[in-house]
Design an enzyme around this catalytic site. Structure first.
Site, short mmCIF file in Angstrom:
data_model
loop_
_atom_site.label_atom_id
_atom_site.label_comp_id
_atom_site.label_asym_id
_atom_site.label_seq_id
_atom_site.Cartn_x
_atom_site.Cartn_y
_atom_site.Cartn_z
N LYS A 13 0.68 -1.23 -0.13
CA LYS A 13 -0.12 0.00 0.01
C LYS A 13 0.98 1.30 0.05
O LYS A 13 0.49 2.16 -0.59
CB LYS A 13 -0.97 -0.12 1.23
CG LYS A 13 -2.02 -1.11 1.32
CD LYS A 13 -2.98 -1.01 2.27
CE LYS A 13 -2.27 -1.32 3.63
NZ LYS A 13 -1.44 -2.25 4.08
N ARG A 88 -9.59 2.17 9.63
CA ARG A 88 -9.33 1.12 9.89
C ARG A 88 -10.35 -0.01 10.32
O ARG A 88 -10.33 -1.36 10.33
CB ARG A 88 -8.09 0.97 10.96
CG ARG A 88 -6.72 1.34 10.50
CD ARG A 88 -5.53 1.27 11.69
NE ARG A 88 -4.46 1.94 11.28
CZ ARG A 88 -3.45 1.19 10.49
NH1 ARG A 88 -3.76 -0.02 10.14
NH2 ARG A 88 -2.43 1.69 10.23
N ARG A 127 11.67 -7.93 4.68
CA ARG A 127 11.65 -6.33 4.39
C ARG A 127 12.76 -5.77 5.20
O ARG A 127 12.66 -5.92 6.19
CB ARG A 127 10.29 -6.02 4.66
CG ARG A 127 9.82 -4.44 4.27
CD ARG A 127 8.69 -4.23 4.13
NE ARG A 127 7.74 -4.09 5.47
CZ ARG A 127 6.38 -3.66 5.86
NH1 ARG A 127 5.75 -3.15 4.64
NH2 ARG A 127 6.00 -3.54 6.91
N ARG A 159 12.11 -3.99 11.10
CA ARG A 159 11.10 -3.75 12.18
C ARG A 159 10.63 -4.81 12.95
O ARG A 159 10.45 -5.96 12.38
CB ARG A 159 9.78 -2.80 11.66
CG ARG A 159 10.36 -1.80 11.00
CD ARG A 159 8.97 -0.91 10.74
NE ARG A 159 7.89 -1.90 10.05
CZ ARG A 159 6.77 -1.22 9.68
NH1 ARG A 159 6.44 0.32 9.74
NH2 ARG A 159 5.86 -1.78 9.18
N ARG A 170 -0.42 -9.92 12.72
CA ARG A 170 -0.99 -8.55 12.27
C ARG A 170 -2.06 -9.00 11.04
O ARG A 170 -2.94 -8.38 11.09
CB ARG A 170 0.10 -8.01 11.61
CG ARG A 170 0.98 -7.28 12.60
CD ARG A 170 2.25 -6.75 11.85
NE ARG A 170 1.99 -5.55 11.07
CZ ARG A 170 2.92 -5.00 10.10
NH1 ARG A 170 4.25 -5.94 10.22
NH2 ARG A 170 2.58 -4.37 9.16
#
Length: 212
Positions: A13, A88, A127, A159, A170
């Site tokens: 996104k 959200r 990532r 992260r 998630r």
């Protein structure tokens, strides 16, 4: 053109949003960026958000909605916007409808980036993120120099949220809350499902076609 980007973590996104706003000359309204700006500017809502953020607490809808409404009122958003990270939840979507209705506006497109869970876990686990501009790099879009951000030369980091076990957690959170937004917007005929697997350029072409 008023656009919302939906999709699970790692669907691309953020990467695609930057390309869409550049192509259509509309601002990207990212919840995280807007919150940080409000805090840095010391606005009334920003001060309230900072107290909660400093205490490690979630910022409630009342404050998030208010900050989004302030952003929608800016001249830069007069001809359209791209919302990334908001809404959200369905209650947030209802609040957004009310904000837009007051301005005689509505959501034109909800771009839904679809990527299989296994691909997402593999993608996120590899990532790296720039701590300065939040740009993401992975197998499909590696940095020009290993471990270094293309735009500012900062050292890239992994992260904690991008560790495999956290990624799956998630995904479950996305399915239980954010995915419900698909059902909320689908009856309006504004949901544009886009295959999010492939090169950045391939996905960009699909999104451009979906927005025509």
């Amino acid at each position: 053109m008023n656009v919302i980007f939906l999709g699970p973590p790692g669907a691309g996104k953020g990467t695609q949003a930057k390309r869409v706003v550049a192509r259509y000359k509309i601002p990207q309204l990212s919840t995280g960026d807007i919150l940080r700006t409000a805090v840095a500017d010391g606005t009334e809502l920003g001060k309230r958000a900072k107290v909660l953020m400093d205490a490690g607490k979630l910022v409630p809808d009342e404050i998030v909605n208010g900050i989004i409404e302030e952003a929608l009122a800016l001249p830069a958003a007069a001809n359209g916007f791209l919302l990334d990270g908001f809404p959200r939840t369905v209650p947030q979507a209802r609040s957004l409808d009310e904000m837009l209705a007051k301005r005689g506006r509505k959501i034109d497109h909800v771009v839904l980036l679809e990527v299989p869970t296994d691909v997402l876990v593999d993608r996120l686990s590899g990532r790296q993120t720039c701590p300065v501009d939040q740009a993401s790099y992975g197998r499909e879009n590696p940095p020009k120099r290993p471990g270094i951000c293309d735009s500012d030369g900062a050292k890239l980091v992994v992260r904690p949220d991008d560790m495999p076990d956290r990624v799956r957690e998630r995904m479950r959170e996305y399915e239980s809350k954010t995915a419900l937004l698909i059902g909320y917007y689908k009856p309006r005929g504004v949901v544009r499902a886009v295959d999010g697997v492939g090169t950045v350029e391939d996905v960009e072409k699909r999104i451009t076609q979906a927005l025509r």
